[in-house]
Design an enzyme around this catalytic site. Sequence first.
Site: not given
Length: 373
Positions: A217, A219, A279, A282-283, A309, A312, A314
Amino acid sequence: MTRLLLGVTLERICKAVLLLCLLHFVIIMILYFDVYAQHLDFFSRFNTRNASRAHPFSNSSRPNGTVPSYGPAGAEAPSPSTKPSTNQSATEKPLQPCQETPPGLVGRLLIEFSSPMSMERVQRENPDVRQGGKYTPPDCLPRQKVAILIPFRHREHHLKYWLHYLHPILRRQKVAYGIYIINQFGEDTFNRAKLLNVGFMEALKDDEEYDCFIFSDVDLIPMDDRNLYRCYEQPRHFAVGMDKFGFRLPYAGYFGGVSGLSKSQFLKINGFPNEYWGWGGEDDDIFNRISLNGMKVSRPDIRIGRYRMIKHERDKHNEPNPQRFTKIQNTKMTMKRDGISSLQYRLVEISRQPMYTNITVEIGRPPPRLARG
């Protein structure tokens, strides 16, 4: 008499408060120097003395320090006090394999996002990175060739910080790498895993010698350069402890943030699922695929696998996927038909920037949900 006792008591209380303040100050200073000591010249030279001997002009006291280039890759820096010898052999010694533990690593890093960042600054800090965000160690033969893939949309601000920190880290780790930003075209629902499948395919088209793939990712920044970005005998989960989780693994099967698989491992699990729109989920599906194919997830030590991180909000069109829990339960039935073997997308543009390669793709949109009734 009472006033005298009261005065003595107040005096003792004041002394106790003063001692507590002094103790607090000492503890804060110890923690401060524990974090910053690695950036002081004395400690940096002590920890990286071997790297300094290898290259007398290296600047390894800073986490983002760069080694100036002196001509062709692999050539030694000219000494101001010596002239080229006419007796030198015309043939150079062959490069040796890079060490398993690179000698120039710094260890814990100070990661902050308050300083202004620009792409021009990133370029100045990394003059040895080639067009498209590629780099090869000039002084040893890397053991792997690594493609780093980042799913992306509207995160230019985060990307600058990611490149600012990761390029120097990767160079110190003696990694031969290329950085690929997989940019989702349009404003339809985001699909992280499908973008990473696209990245796998397009990176191999760009260079078929890639044998290791890091999925990150944009971030997430590692806080320790001993967290080596390479592939292992088992699939690797790098982001063990994020600051948003209190530097702890949120649950045993967590595989999010930053992970790595070799080419053969990725193909063995049929890549990542394509049907996780929005969101989440998937992981966990990827973790299931790894387990169902007889592999185990490896991780670095929790003290080394720490990440910061960039905070931010979403993203729009990346709302939580309400179907994710049902899909996770069905991984065993879906993984053979949903993955790299069923991937479909349209390549929009490939742009080779100085610090990365941008691949913009159209990946479609989620299927319409069936109406209840």
